[in-house]
Design an enzyme around this catalytic site. Sequence first.
Site, PDB file in Angstrom:
ATOM      1  N   CYS A  81       0.824  -1.218   0.000  1.00 64.13           N
ATOM      2  CA  CYS A  81       0.000   0.000   0.000  1.00 64.13           C
ATOM      3  C   CYS A  81       0.858   1.268   0.000  1.00 64.13           C
ATOM      4  CB  CYS A  81      -1.004  -0.051   1.146  1.00 64.13           C
ATOM      5  SG  CYS A  81      -2.409   1.041   0.872  1.00 64.13           S
ATOM      6  N   HIS A 175      -2.973  -5.318   1.687  1.00 63.24           N
ATOM      7  CA  HIS A 175      -2.283  -5.525   2.973  1.00 63.24           C
ATOM      8  C   HIS A 175      -2.325  -6.978   3.442  1.00 63.24           C
ATOM      9  CE1 HIS A 175      -2.056  -1.206   4.174  1.00 63.24           C
ATOM     10  NE2 HIS A 175      -3.184  -1.086   3.510  1.00 63.24           N
ATOM     11  N   GLU A 177      -0.463  -8.317   5.430  1.00 61.34           N
ATOM     12  CA  GLU A 177      -0.045  -8.345   6.851  1.00 61.34           C
ATOM     13  C   GLU A 177      -1.248  -8.283   7.796  1.00 61.34           C
ATOM     14  OE1 GLU A 177       0.295  -5.853   4.765  1.00 61.34           O
ATOM     15  OE2 GLU A 177      -0.012  -3.911   5.741  1.00 61.34           O
TER      16      GLU A 177
END
Length: 196
Positions: A81, A175, A177
Site C-alpha cells: 500500500c 495488505h 499483513e
Amino acid sequence: MSSTVIGVLALQGDVREHLAALEGAGAAARPVRRPAELAGVDGLVIPGGESTTMSKLAAAFGLLEPLRARVREGMPAYGSCAGMIMLADKILDPRSGQETIGGIDMIVRRNAFGRQNESFEAALEMDGVPGGPVEGVFIRAPWVESTGAAVRTLAAYDGHPVAVRQGNLLATAFHPELTGDHRVHAAFAELVRAAA
Ligand code: GLN
C-alpha cells in the site's frame, strides 16, 4: 539453513503487523529506523500507512538516500500500500514535496479506488503465491496506472495491476499483513534468501 534478517521500515504505519507476518512466515525480522540498522538487514519491508508522512520522516531521519542506495544495489524490498507508493518511480498525485525511494518502473495513483470504495476486500490470484487466492485487503489503496517493460504484474483487480514485481522488488496495493495468511511474506522471505 539461512540467517537472513528482514527489516521493516519503522517510521510510520503498520510495522508490528509486518514484523508478526514475517515471523509467522519463519523469517527473522526487526524494525529499521536508522541508516545503521538498514545496513544490517538483507531485505526490507515498507509497511502500509501514509506515504506522505513516511516520505517526510524518511527524509528527516536521513534514510531516503541510504534507502535509494540499497535498492539500487539490489537489496530485496517489499512494499504494501503506502509501501508500494514508496517503491514507485513516479506517483501521479504527490503531495507537494512528496518523494519516493523508487526502484519499480511504474506510475502509481494514490487513493485510486475512490470514496465509495475506500476500503474493501477481494480474493486475488497472485502469481508466485501458490495455494489459491489471497485475501486482498484494500484501504485507501493505490493502483498501478502503468508499468515499464521490466515490471511483471502478479495480480490485477478491475483491470489495474495491484501486485507487481521488478527484479528483487515486490509491491502490493493491498495488505497481506492484516489477514493472518503469511504466504506473500513467505514468498518475499524466499526472495531475500535467494538474493543473499
Ligand atoms: N492512501 C495512503 C497513502 O497515500 C496509503 C493507504 C495505506 O497504506 N493503507 O499513502
